[in-house]
Design an enzyme around this catalytic site. Structure first.
Site, PDB file in Angstrom:
ATOM      1  NE  ARG A   1      -1.333  -5.235  -1.224  1.00 46.93           N
ATOM      2  CZ  ARG A   1      -1.894  -3.805  -0.827  1.00 46.93           C
ATOM      3  NH1 ARG A   1      -2.654  -3.352  -1.583  1.00 46.93           N
ATOM      4  NH2 ARG A   1      -1.680  -3.385   0.140  1.00 46.93           N
TER       5      ARG A   1
ATOM      6  CB  ALA B   1      16.031  10.515   1.887  1.00 49.96           C
ATOM      7  CB  VAL B   2      16.787   5.870  -1.003  1.00 48.38           C
ATOM      8  CG1 VAL B   2      17.856   4.850  -1.416  1.00 48.38           C
ATOM      9  CG2 VAL B   2      16.300   5.451   0.202  1.00 48.38           C
TER      10      VAL B   2
ATOM     11  CB  ILE C   1      -1.656   5.530   6.460  1.00 45.98           C
ATOM     12  CG1 ILE C   1      -2.759   4.279   5.798  1.00 45.98           C
ATOM     13  CG2 ILE C   1      -1.181   6.311   5.217  1.00 45.98           C
ATOM     14  CD1 ILE C   1      -3.992   4.869   5.518  1.00 45.98           C
TER      15      ILE C   1
ATOM     16  CG  ASP D   1       2.931  -6.327   7.953  1.00 45.50           C
ATOM     17  OD1 ASP D   1       2.302  -6.161   6.782  1.00 45.50           O
ATOM     18  OD2 ASP D   1       2.309  -7.070   8.809  1.00 45.50           O
TER      19      ASP D   1
ATOM     20  N   GLY E   1       0.920  -1.166  -0.136  1.00 46.05           N
ATOM     21  CA  GLY E   1       0.143   0.011   0.062  1.00 46.05           C
ATOM     22  C   GLY E   1       0.630   1.271   0.008  1.00 46.05           C
TER      23      GLY E   1
ATOM     24  CE  LYS F   1     -21.465  14.778  23.329  1.00 49.68           C
ATOM     25  NZ  LYS F   1     -20.260  15.390  23.631  1.00 49.68           N
ATOM     26  CE  LYS F   2     -28.043  22.192  20.749  1.00 53.03           C
ATOM     27  NZ  LYS F   2     -29.277  21.878  21.367  1.00 53.03           N
TER      28      LYS F   2
ATOM     29  CG  HIS G   1      -8.443   3.731  -0.963  1.00 50.34           C
ATOM     30  ND1 HIS G   1      -9.372   3.125  -1.134  1.00 50.34           N
ATOM     31  CD2 HIS G   1      -7.113   3.032  -1.034  1.00 50.34           C
ATOM     32  CE1 HIS G   1      -8.859   1.603  -0.899  1.00 50.34           C
ATOM     33  NE2 HIS G   1      -7.518   1.778  -0.829  1.00 50.34           N
ATOM     34  CB  ILE G   2     -10.096  10.399   1.379  1.00 52.02           C
ATOM     35  CG1 ILE G   2      -9.759  11.956   1.452  1.00 52.02           C
ATOM     36  CG2 ILE G   2     -10.611  10.139   2.627  1.00 52.02           C
ATOM     37  CD1 ILE G   2     -10.775  12.975   1.910  1.00 52.02           C
TER      38      ILE G   2
ATOM     39  NE  ARG H   1      -2.226  -3.972   6.937  1.00 53.36           N
ATOM     40  CZ  ARG H   1      -1.487  -4.654   6.549  1.00 53.36           C
ATOM     41  NH1 ARG H   1      -1.605  -5.625   5.686  1.00 53.36           N
ATOM     42  NH2 ARG H   1      -0.375  -4.702   7.208  1.00 53.36           N
TER      43      ARG H   1
HETATM   44  P1  ADP Z   1       2.247  -4.152   2.827  1.00 53.97           P
HETATM   45  O1  ADP Z   1       3.849  -4.209   2.225  1.00 53.97           O
HETATM   46  O2  ADP Z   1       1.737  -2.727   2.529  1.00 53.97           O
HETATM   47  O3  ADP Z   1       2.163  -4.961   3.910  1.00 53.97           O
HETATM   48  P2  ADP Z   1       1.349  -6.563   1.282  1.00 53.97           P
HETATM   49  O4  ADP Z   1       1.039  -7.233   2.602  1.00 53.97           O
HETATM   50  O5  ADP Z   1       0.460  -6.603   0.062  1.00 53.97           O
HETATM   51  O6  ADP Z   1       1.648  -4.860   1.584  1.00 53.97           O
HETATM   52  O7  ADP Z   1       2.747  -7.152   0.709  1.00 53.97           O
HETATM   53  C1  ADP Z   1       3.482  -6.330  -0.359  1.00 53.97           C
HETATM   54  C2  ADP Z   1       4.096  -7.492  -1.410  1.00 53.97           C
HETATM   55  O8  ADP Z   1       5.144  -8.004  -0.566  1.00 53.97           O
HETATM   56  C3  ADP Z   1       3.313  -8.595  -1.621  1.00 53.97           C
HETATM   57  O9  ADP Z   1       2.487  -8.461  -2.804  1.00 53.97           O
HETATM   58  C4  ADP Z   1       4.452  -9.305  -1.963  1.00 53.97           C
HETATM   59  O10 ADP Z   1       4.969  -9.264  -3.111  1.00 53.97           O
HETATM   60  C5  ADP Z   1       5.415  -9.203  -0.943  1.00 53.97           C
HETATM   61  N1  ADP Z   1       5.234 -10.284   0.133  1.00 53.97           N
HETATM   62  C6  ADP Z   1       4.434 -10.316   1.157  1.00 53.97           C
HETATM   63  N2  ADP Z   1       4.462 -11.259   1.909  1.00 53.97           N
HETATM   64  C7  ADP Z   1       5.592 -11.863   1.426  1.00 53.97           C
HETATM   65  C8  ADP Z   1       5.982 -13.182   1.890  1.00 53.97           C
HETATM   66  N3  ADP Z   1       5.890 -13.832   2.809  1.00 53.97           N
HETATM   67  N4  ADP Z   1       7.278 -13.553   1.182  1.00 53.97           N
HETATM   68  C9  ADP Z   1       7.839 -13.053  -0.008  1.00 53.97           C
HETATM   69  N5  ADP Z   1       7.068 -11.817  -0.246  1.00 53.97           N
HETATM   70  C10 ADP Z   1       6.228 -11.333   0.471  1.00 53.97           C
END
Ligand code: ADP
Length: 319
Positions: free
Chosen positions: A72, A22-23, A126, A103, A11, A213-214, A249-250, A171
């Site tokens: 994704r 920065a990178v 976010i 994550d 996301g 309360k309003k 999504h806003i 989430r």
């Molecule tokens: P976010 O990074 O926002 O949590 P996602 O959970 O959709 O979003 O993960 C983003 C991407 O990271 C996935 O589409 C996939 O390509 C990769 N990913 C997620 N889980 C794994 C995993 N267990 N092993 C390898 N790649 C992963």
């Protein structure tokens, strides 16, 4: 190390561009070459990889979204997909990678590190749900977007004497709900990390009604369930004019706040420093305003939770 790569994945969140900038700039400052990988791990597998110069990140620090795009990619969850990704990195002579994402993206970075490819995770979401950092890039901007929306809803709630149920993102985490609820003086905040009783919510609404309360604002984190279900349950139990707004999504868009721009700049630069120090398989974060890093394995093994003291405070202030 001579050449590194950077990608955004999962996301999007406001401030990802500031982190990319920065990178790129920090790497060039240290004499490295930087390659931008478009569309996250999908672009990595497909070789959508281009050299970035100082100018390629000009004029983006204030923009939401990500100039590298994001995606994704199910294929990257497989060993075959990961191997394809590493082949592409080798083909382009890239020796270290910075992954900006949530994550899920961290799990991809963890796999690359396990296969021996030096990868650093930068927390961009976010939701503020990544362990190993007090704040993720984009949380502050999203918080301010939610506050702005609730302020506007409050005006119409007062004018019409209505109860509003507002569903916010996050989430499985309640951070955005808790912070926005506290910042906006919401009567009730419902988060996945804390149990709640519908009877308490109704009793509080009744007390408010008796005091004249309003309006009432009830914030529901998406991780708890649908705002519409809450609205219906309230209507069933108490005769209050109730409306439901799902902010949607806003919350993911908009120009990043000053806080997010600075956080993204610090964390992106720190990721480059760590690669130069020979670190791999770590995530960067900020704890008590200090830049820190943790093993990806350790960060992913920790469980994120909201600040329960803050949650208690929100309840004490909305009696
Ligand atoms: P976010 O990074 O926002 O949590 P996602 O959970 O959709 O979003 O993960 C983003 C991407 O990271 C996935 O589409 C996939 O390509 C990769 N990913 C997620 N889980 C794994 C995993 N267990 N092993 C390898 N790649 C992963």
């Amino acid at each position: 190390m001579k050449r590194i790569g950077v990608l955004t994945s999962g996301g999007d969140s406001p401030g990802m561009n500031a982190a990319i900038r920065a990178v790129v700039r920090k790497a060039i400052f240290h004499g490295l070459e930087v390659y931008g990988i478009s569309y996250g791990y999908a672009g990595l597998i497909n070789g959508e990889i281009k050299k970035m110069e100082l100018g390629s990140v000009g004029d983006i620090i204030h923009r939401g979204g990500t100039v590298l795009y994001t995606a994704r990619c199910e294929e990257f969850k497989t060993l075959e997909g990961q191997k394809k990704g590493i082949e592409q990195l080798k083909k382009f002579g890239i020796e270290g990678l910075v992954v900006i994402g949530g994550d899920g993206s961290y799990r991809g970075a963890q796999k690359l590190s396990e296969h021996g490819f030096p990868t650093i995770g930068v927390p961009g979401t976010i939701d503020n749900d990544i362990p190993g950092t007090d704040f993720t890039i984009g949380f502050d901007t999203a918080l301010n977007t939610v506050i702005d929306a609730i302020d506007k809803i409050r005006d119409t709630a007062t004018s019409h004497e209505r109860t509003y149920v507002i569903e916010v993102m996050g989430r499985h985490a309640g951070d955005l709900a808790l912070w926005s609820g506290l910042a906006d003086g919401a009567e009730t905040i419902i988060v996945p990390e804390a149990d709640y009783e519908m009877s308490d919510i109704i009793a509080r609404l009744k007390r408010g009604q008796e005091r004249g309360k309003k309006h009432s604002i009830i914030i529901v984190a998406e991780g708890v369930g649908s705002g519409f279900d809450f609205g219906n349950r309230i209507k069933e139990e108490i005769n209050l004019e109730t409306r439901v707004t799902v902010l949607g999504h806003i919350q993911r868009g908009g120009s990043p706040s000053g806080f997010d721009r600075v956080l993204a700049s610090r964390l992106g630069a720190k990721a480059v420093d760590l690669l130069l120090e020979g670190k791999a398989g770590v995530t960067v974060g900020i704890e008590k305003n200090e830049l820190v890093y943790h093993d990806i394995d350790e960060a992913l093994a920790r469980k994120h939770s909201i600040d329960m003291e803050m949650y208690k405070l929100s309840q004490q202030l909305s009696i």
